[in-house]
Structures are given as C-alpha cells and as structure tokens.
Write a protein that holds these residues in place. Sequence first.
Motif, PDB file in Angstrom:
ATOM      1  N   SER A 188     -62.969  36.590  38.746  1.00 49.21           N
ATOM      2  CA  SER A 188     -62.927  37.330  40.012  1.00 49.21           C
ATOM      3  C   SER A 188     -61.538  37.841  40.361  1.00 49.21           C
ATOM      4  N   LEU A 189     -60.517  37.438  39.590  1.00 46.49           N
ATOM      5  CA  LEU A 189     -59.151  37.868  39.872  1.00 46.49           C
ATOM      6  C   LEU A 189     -58.620  38.659  38.675  1.00 46.49           C
ATOM      7  N   PRO A 190     -58.703  39.989  38.710  1.00 45.01           N
ATOM      8  CA  PRO A 190     -58.248  40.800  37.576  1.00 45.01           C
ATOM      9  C   PRO A 190     -56.748  40.662  37.359  1.00 45.01           C
ATOM     10  N   PRO A 191     -56.275  40.934  36.132  1.00 40.67           N
ATOM     11  CA  PRO A 191     -54.854  40.732  35.804  1.00 40.67           C
ATOM     12  C   PRO A 191     -53.889  41.441  36.747  1.00 40.67           C
ATOM     13  N   GLU A 192     -54.249  42.636  37.220  1.00 45.11           N
ATOM     14  CA  GLU A 192     -53.329  43.385  38.076  1.00 45.11           C
ATOM     15  C   GLU A 192     -53.128  42.751  39.449  1.00 45.11           C
ATOM     16  N   ARG A 193     -53.991  41.819  39.846  1.00 44.27           N
ATOM     17  CA  ARG A 193     -53.864  41.165  41.144  1.00 44.27           C
ATOM     18  C   ARG A 193     -53.280  39.761  41.027  1.00 44.27           C
ATOM     19  N   ARG A 194     -52.922  39.344  39.834  1.00 45.60           N
ATOM     20  CA  ARG A 194     -52.395  37.995  39.647  1.00 45.60           C
ATOM     21  C   ARG A 194     -50.903  37.943  39.944  1.00 45.60           C
ATOM     22  N   SER A 195     -50.433  36.740  40.300  1.00 47.62           N
ATOM     23  CA  SER A 195     -49.015  36.530  40.556  1.00 47.62           C
ATOM     24  C   SER A 195     -48.264  36.453  39.237  1.00 47.62           C
ATOM     25  N   ALA A 196     -46.976  36.760  39.299  1.00 46.11           N
ATOM     26  CA  ALA A 196     -46.137  36.582  38.118  1.00 46.11           C
ATOM     27  C   ALA A 196     -45.983  35.101  37.829  1.00 46.11           C
ATOM     28  N   GLY A 197     -45.668  34.788  36.582  1.00 45.37           N
ATOM     29  CA  GLY A 197     -45.567  33.393  36.191  1.00 45.37           C
ATOM     30  C   GLY A 197     -44.263  32.749  36.633  1.00 45.37           C
TER      31      GLY A 197
END
Length: 407
Positions: A188-197
Amino acid sequence: MTNTTKSPGSLLAILALLSAIAPFAIDMYLPAFPQMMTDLDTSATSVQLTLTTFMLGLAVGQLVIGPLSDQFGRRRPLLLGTVVCLVASASCALAPTIEWLIALRFVQGFSGAAGVVLARAIITDIARGVQAAKMFSLMMTVGGIAPVLAPLVGSGVIHGFGWRGVFWVLAGLNLLMIIGAILLVKESLPPERRSAGGFRVLVSNAGQVLRNRHYLGFTLTFAFSMTAMFAYIAASPFVLQNIIGLGTTSYSLVFAAIALGLTITSVLSARVVPRVGPIRLTFIGVGTLLAGSAGLLLVITLGGTPAIPTLVLLFVTVSALGLILGNATALATAQVTKYAGTGSAMLGALQFTLAAVASPLVGVAGEQSAVPMAVTMVVASSIAALLLGTMTRGASMQPAEDGPEAL
C-alpha cells in the motif's frame, strides 16, 4: 493495491485478523491462570508477568517495525513478523518453565506487533477523513469478535488440552494470518512515498510526529483508555473467579458478554460517525468510560464487589471503548499521514507500554480485592479525559499539513 478510499471487505477482514493477535494471545489463556500457577509451580505475579512481557513486546515491536515500514513498505515486514510470531507461539506451547514462557511471550509480542501496527498504517495509506474513521471502527468491529470468541475457545481448549493447547491454537491462527496476508494484502506504500533510509531519518520522522500536539492528544487519549481496559483484562481472572466466585466456563461466558458490548458499540460508531463525527463520539466515549469506572470504584469500595452491579458497570465501561478506539485512532493518524508507520507505531507502543504497567498494578492484592483494578481504571480514564479536553482543541480530520502543531 492503489491508494484509494475504497477497500474490499476481504482486505478489511484480514487486517482485522492480523491486528487481533493481541486479544487472541491475551484473552484465550486468561482462564488458565490458576492452572498455570499449579502446573509451572509459580505465583500469580509470575503468571501475570507473561502478560506484561507480551505487551512490552508488542510496544517495542511496533516502535521498530512501524518506522521501518515507512522506509521499506508494509508487505515484507508484515509477512516476516507474522512468520516469526508463528514460531514463537509454537515455542510458548513447549516452554518448560515460567522463565522460558515469560521470555518467549516477549518474542511473540514483538513479532506479532507487525500485524497490529501495519494494519493501521495500511488503512492510513488508503483512506482519509471520515472514511478512515469508519474503516477503523469496522476493522475493530471484526477484531472485536476476538475478545468475544477467545475466552470461550480458550476455555474449551484448556479443558481438553490444558493451557499449552492455547498456544498451539495461536500458532494455527498465525498460519491463517500468513496465508491471508500473502493472498490479500498487497503493498500500500509505493516507493515514491517512502521515507529515505537511515537512523537519522527515523529519528527525524519520530520527532515530527511527537511535536504534533493534536496527534499526541488523540494518541494519549487512546492509550489511557486502553489502559483502563487492560486493567480489567489483567485482573478479571482473579476478580471474577476468586472474588465473585465464577467457574472457568462461567468466567469465559461473562468475559465474552462484556466484550460483546465493545463489539456492539464499535458497530454503532461505524454507522453514526458520518453524521455525528469522530471527535464528538470520542468525547462521548471517554465521558462514559470515566463515569463507569468511577461508579465501579464506588460500588466495590462500599459494597464489597457485589456480583450484579460490578458486572453491569464493567459492561458499561468496556462498551464505552467502542466509541473511542476506532475514532481516536483515525483522528491521531490523520494528523501525521506523511509518517503513517511511525505514527501508528507510537500509538500502539504507548498503548501496550501503559497496559504493561497496568498489569502488575492490578496484581497488588489482586487475588483478594478488586480495588486495585477499579482505582487503575479510574486514574487511567481521568487522564484520558483530561488530555482529550486540553490537547485536541482545534483538531480536525483534515489537517492543513503533516507538520507539527504548535505545542
């Protein structure tokens, strides 16, 4: 899965099942507390410690898994955590001593936290506003069946197979959760909406969440309301069986009936929230929780724990949570949608940390008196009412941005 406010019933059902690991893993073995004391040659305090460590595991696990899911997505941590929970459940069934069981219950809680924290995060990913409040209430309605069924199933399993059989049943439920998650839960959380590591980013995200006054207000309201319920849950085997005098089967039936009240009010909340609004429902629920807890303390103090008044007030008090839990969750997570995993983690971690504190508190003279339970419930519900009234002024379901509100 796309980011949409419409979610199929099958997804909602499996999310409810995943988040129901807590009531299943707690309520199923409560009727066995006296038996466990004898079988493991230990004290009531040590047996209650297995409940405390499980809830601590749930708290710590959510703090770790929730923020990580903001970086890596929801699906992989969910599957990994549920697999580990299955192994931990089976290991609990084989625990040779109370010390082993206490430790394994922490592992079971830590890994089971994946289902609890990520079910909330997934709903926050795909829904907003009143729709999110309705979904949370419906999910908790489905999940609310767990505390109704768990003591009944647990009582039957305990009679037939002893307390160890409960953990084998939990392992079977974990397997069902794994299958459901594989088949029904997409990312439900596509890569473009994820936080940086990176650890620094995790700390930064946590700081953004904790500086949001409205988020903290609703989260603490949720957590202290749940503390009142966990005080009842932790004390109920001894209060209802040792003090009121119910047998194992009668205890399970009464516990299920009280839990049914929570399920009914959760259904009611989901139906009326579009008209009444989640904030007003939360205030009504917290007010009822406080009134019921105060009445319970008065009856126990003056009347010596009479069966009928005590059970009626417990029903009213626990039922009030159906108006609080789904709505307070939706209101809290709505304030920090950019950090849904972190926000969900902190909400859940506070919930189970406070619950873990409540468990030993009600154990003080808990075998002979219901007063510690009632006092803990009154204090927790009073704090919830105070925080709701002071920290959530001006809040809405649609904040202008995810940045912190002025403290």
